[in-house]
Scaffold this motif. Structure first.
Motif, mmCIF file in Angstrom:
data_model
loop_
_atom_site.group_PDB
_atom_site.id
_atom_site.type_symbol
_atom_site.label_atom_id
_atom_site.label_comp_id
_atom_site.label_asym_id
_atom_site.label_seq_id
_atom_site.Cartn_x
_atom_site.Cartn_y
_atom_site.Cartn_z
ATOM 1 N N ARG A 173 0.830 -1.202 0.000
ATOM 2 C CA ARG A 173 0.000 0.000 0.000
ATOM 3 C C ARG A 173 0.866 1.254 0.000
ATOM 4 N NH1 ARG A 173 -1.021 3.583 3.385
ATOM 5 N NH2 ARG A 173 -0.092 2.430 5.128
ATOM 6 N N LEU A 176 2.250 1.886 -3.417
ATOM 7 C CA LEU A 176 1.207 2.419 -4.300
ATOM 8 C C LEU A 176 0.809 3.830 -3.919
ATOM 9 C CD1 LEU A 176 -0.949 -0.794 -4.732
ATOM 10 C CD2 LEU A 176 0.160 0.481 -6.581
ATOM 11 N N ASP A 177 0.870 4.162 -2.627
ATOM 12 C CA ASP A 177 0.545 5.532 -2.195
ATOM 13 C C ASP A 177 1.464 6.555 -2.850
ATOM 14 O OD1 ASP A 177 -1.551 4.742 -0.599
ATOM 15 O OD2 ASP A 177 -0.455 4.907 1.300
ATOM 16 N N LEU A 231 -8.294 -1.665 -4.566
ATOM 17 C CA LEU A 231 -7.884 -1.446 -5.958
ATOM 18 C C LEU A 231 -8.934 -2.035 -6.893
ATOM 19 C CD1 LEU A 231 -4.138 -2.512 -5.591
ATOM 20 C CD2 LEU A 231 -5.064 -0.199 -5.412
ATOM 21 N N LYS A 265 -4.886 1.149 -9.437
ATOM 22 C CA LYS A 265 -5.162 2.153 -8.423
ATOM 23 C C LYS A 265 -6.158 3.152 -8.980
ATOM 24 C CE LYS A 265 -2.911 5.729 -5.592
ATOM 25 N NZ LYS A 265 -1.616 6.344 -5.211
#
Length: 266
Positions: A173, A176-177, A231, A265
């Motif tokens: 996470r 991806l952030d 997602l 995302k």
């Protein structure tokens, strides 16, 4: 052409990138890696075909992403260069693709020049870092990638080396952030719920020979699906390697104990 192995002392523990190289039939490993690879494969004969199917999944995933318009790739846990590396596959579809590779093995660093041979319209770079070093990876990646534009995060057979108490789901996470909406994650992971006794025994053998930071944990389909929480999953969802968008020449094999998935995302 393969570079000589780095002039370092023979390591005391096996390393994932070098063990994987043994299973792929490469020569860039040490005796401790070969022993771990051979004994683990003896306990679980599906390992070698799984590794090859995993490499084929990487190619299909990269082609799908490039065809979908993705032009930036962050490939973490790269491993020793082999045929059809991420930049080679991506740049066949989109010559302007940019790829940043990340790994923490000195042997991979020794081969980095092979990973940096980009087409004239694209770009490749290499970052020496551990997958756990999220901030360092993202900081270095933005030297070559525009993180305000979509990026494909490639986590191919790497998350098993993050223990449950290190929270691999949170690590994913956080990676991806740092990426823009419209980015993707593509991942594969050893399964604990397919041929479970053989997988457990092969993991035990490998873990006894690996460094403490590189032991492996297989996971269930539900645990792998958790990496895609929040997602937008890409069809067909979490499936076995040969079931993910196979081509005409791909033969399904449900005995291979690995899950794979891709998600976007939002």
């Amino acid at each position: 052409m393969s570079e000589p192995l780095p002039p370092i002392a023979q390591p005391a523990a096996a390393h994932p990138a070098r063990v994987y190289n043994v299973w792929l039939g490469g020569k860039d490993h040490y005796p401790v890696d070969q022993e771990a690879a051979e004994l683990a494969a003896r306990a679980n004969p599906a390992i070698v075909p799984s590794v090859r199917a995993n490499r084929a999944f990487l190619g299909r995933a990269v082609r799908h992403l490039a065809a979908a318009g993705v032009r930036q790739f962050l490939d973490i846990g790269t491993g020793v260069p082999s045929a059809d590396n991420t930049h080679e596959v991506a740049q066949r579809v989109a010559p302007d693709s940019r790829v940043v590779y990340v790994d923490n093995d000195p042997i991979v660093l020794a081969h980095a020049r092979a990973l940096l041979v980009s087409g004239p319209r694209g770009r490749t770079d290499y970052v020496q870092a551990d997958v756990r070093d999220v901030d360092a990876i993202l900081d270095a990646a933005q030297e070559s990638l525009d993180l305000k534009q979509p990026v494909a995060l490639m986590l191919i057979a790497v998350l098993q080396y993050i223990r449950d108490d290190e929270d691999p789901w949170d690590l994913t996470r956080r990676l991806l952030d740092g990426l823009a909406p419209g980015s993707y994650v593509a991942l594969s992971h050893p399964a604990s719920d397919i041929t479970a006794p053989e997988v457990a025994e092969s993991m035990r053998i490998y873990n006894e020979r690996a460094a403490s930071h590189a032991t492996a944990t297989p996971r269930t389909r539900a645990q792998v699906a958790k990496f895609c929480d929040g997602l937008d999953p890409v069809d067909p969802g979490v499936v076995q390697l040969t079931r993910w968008r196979p081509g005409p020449a791909d033969v399904p094999d449900d005995t291979l104990p690995m899950w794979c998935a891709m998600a976007r995302k939002m």
